[in-house]
Design an enzyme around this catalytic site. Structure first.
Site, PDB file in Angstrom:
ATOM      1  CE1 TYR A 133       3.205  -6.785  -6.800  1.00  0.00           C
ATOM      2  CE2 TYR A 133       4.743  -6.744  -8.628  1.00  0.00           C
ATOM      3  CZ  TYR A 133       3.444  -6.764  -8.141  1.00  0.00           C
ATOM      4  OH  TYR A 133       2.393  -6.743  -9.040  1.00  0.00           O
ATOM      5  CE  LYS A 175       8.075  -1.674  -7.139  1.00  0.00           C
ATOM      6  NZ  LYS A 175       7.015  -1.903  -6.159  1.00  0.00           N
ATOM      7  N   PRO A 228       6.867  -1.479 -17.012  1.00  0.00           N
ATOM      8  CG  PRO A 228       5.002  -1.758 -18.363  1.00  0.00           C
ATOM      9  CD  PRO A 228       6.424  -1.338 -18.393  1.00  0.00           C
TER      10      PRO A 228
END
Ligand code: FAS
Ligand code: PHB
Length: 392
Positions: free
Chosen positions: A379, A292, A288
């Protein structure tokens, strides 16, 4: 199978294209709507929820963020995500809120979600001998039943019936990281405007949030750590020690939820077996750290819905034939980003050499515009990034 983000969004997208589905969910509605998990929606995930009519509450209650903070060696470094990622941003909005919004939308549209109903077996999916796919289930009253269908979509997570059905036929890649995350939800106003990813010699910590009054925090712990080893006071003391920088204070409050999640990477190849299609955690699990997991599930079902509509309405299987390859290209990119962030931010006990490498990586990252841009673009929108969803 499965009323998590993957199964519910797939059912919603198919219904909007005129394709009927039935969602089988082994847990209760209350359980799935209260299960605290992911918290960050990528730019493309939020845009897709808007585009398919379930983004209203997310836009009202979600928190739009334009940056994250990397905290290490007692210093703070902001990564200006939106500035570096072409104006795109993330939305902080709990996964369970996405699940609630999708359940409400499906039920309002007359969709079928069978809660407390566990799929116990799948047959006829191999695509040979003209067999009709069927799912065997046990409902809330303990009655056995069978659902015949055109295709079966395994959206039942990492421990579901679909993963079990393809065991022995699928190639499974896996890696278990030597640490876990202790996650808490606390009734405490976040002591930060943006997420803080913190590397400290004592261990990794992450400061996230769910609302102006609800904080979501994580601590790196040993795999399999029992929750009873971590009373509230120890949790807050450890978070304060790891997150400490001059001129900044933690905010503390009642802990209302806590869990320990082991950190692993898994990829199942391929993601399609005849009339059985895997999506979300049924096909892959990512650490985690890169936020994603849920976003990959959403990106899978976007492609799966695009493939199933022509297959079921016009017998055109061309996109269905490409489904697995198009998903796996993005899945492995997400594995790479999530693993890179995980290994950079989580010190291993007694590994000074590795710890110095981590600090060197972080120092380069925050002082190189190119490296920061790479992190920001991946990100903010890895799943929706150019070429990855379209597979171009
Ligand atoms: P899900 O696991 O969400 O949903 C699968 C559903 O299928 C479940 O509701 C399950 O009850 C049901 N099911 C299983 N077997 C069945 C059967 N035989 N019959 C019927 N139903 C069945 N990701 C992040 O990005 N950030 C995080 O912080 C984060 N934290 C996490 C913490 C935990 C404890 C876990 C387990 C995962 C976390 N994740 C996180 C990843 C998570 O968000 C997943 O990526 C996301 O839930 C994937 O969604 P789905 O594929 O829909 O799977
Ligand atoms: C969360 O808010 O739960 C969260 C945020 C970022 C992550 C993981 C979890 O990388």
């Amino acid at each position: 199978m499965g009323a998590g983000p993957a199964g519910l969004l797939l059912s919603h997208l198919l219904a909007r294209a005129g394709v009927e589905s039935v969602v089988l969910e082994r847990r209760s509605r209350e359980y799935v709507e209260q299960r605290v998990r992911a918290g960050v929606l990528e730019h493309s995930t939020a845009a897709l929820l808007d585009a398919c009519g379930v983004g209203g509450r997310m836009r009202r209650e979600g928190l739009v963020h334009h940056g994250i903070e990397l905290r290490f060696a007692g210093a703070r470094h902001r990564v200006p995500l939106t500035e570096l990622a072409g104006g795109r941003s993330i939305v902080v909005y709990g996964q369970q809120e996405v699940v609630k919004d999708l359940i409400d939308a499906r039920l309002a549209a007359g969709g079928r979600i069978e809660f407390d109903t566990e799929a116990v077996g799948i047959e006829g999916w191999e695509g040979t001998g003209g067999a009709t796919p069927a799912v065997h289930f046990v409902d809330a009253a303990g009655r056995a039943g069978t659902l015949s269908c055109d295709v079966v979509c395994g959206c039942d997570g990492a421990h579901g019936a679909s993963r079990a059905a393809v065991a022995g036929r699928a190639r499974v890649f896996s890696h278990r990281h030597p640490f876990a995350w202790l996650g808490i939800l606390a009734e405490a106003p976040p002591a930060t405007e943006e997420l803080i990813y913190c590397r400290h010699d004592r261990g990794f910590s992450l400061y996230s949030m769910r609302s102006p009054t609800l904080s979501r925090l994580y601590l790196q712990v040993e795999p399999g750590t029992p929750l009873e080893d971590w009373p509230d006071e120890r949790i807050w003391d450890e978070l304060a020690a790891r997150l400490h920088v001059e001129g900044w204070e933690m905010s503390v409050g009642p802990i209302v939820e806590r869990s320990v999640t082991d950190m692993q990477s898994v990829v199942v190849e391929p993601m399609r077996f005849g009339s059985l299609f895997l999506a979300g955690d049924a096909a892959h699990v990512v650490p985690p750290t890169g936020a994603k997991g849920m976003n990959l599930a959403v990106a899978d079902v976007r492609l799966l819905a695009e493939a199933l509509v022509p297959l079921l309405q016009a017998g055109d299987g061309s996109l269905a034939d490409e489904y697995s390859a198009r998903c796996l290209r993005r899945v492995w990119r997400a594995q790479e980003l999530s693993t890179w962030m995980t290994m950079m931010l989580h010190p291993l006990t007694g590994e000074d050499f590795n710890g110095r490498l981590q600090l060197a990586r972080l120092d380069h990252l925050v002082h190189s515009e190119g490296a920061s841009r790479w992190l920001a673009e991946n990100y903010v929108d890895l799943t929706g990034g150019a070429g990855l969803v379209t597979g171009a």
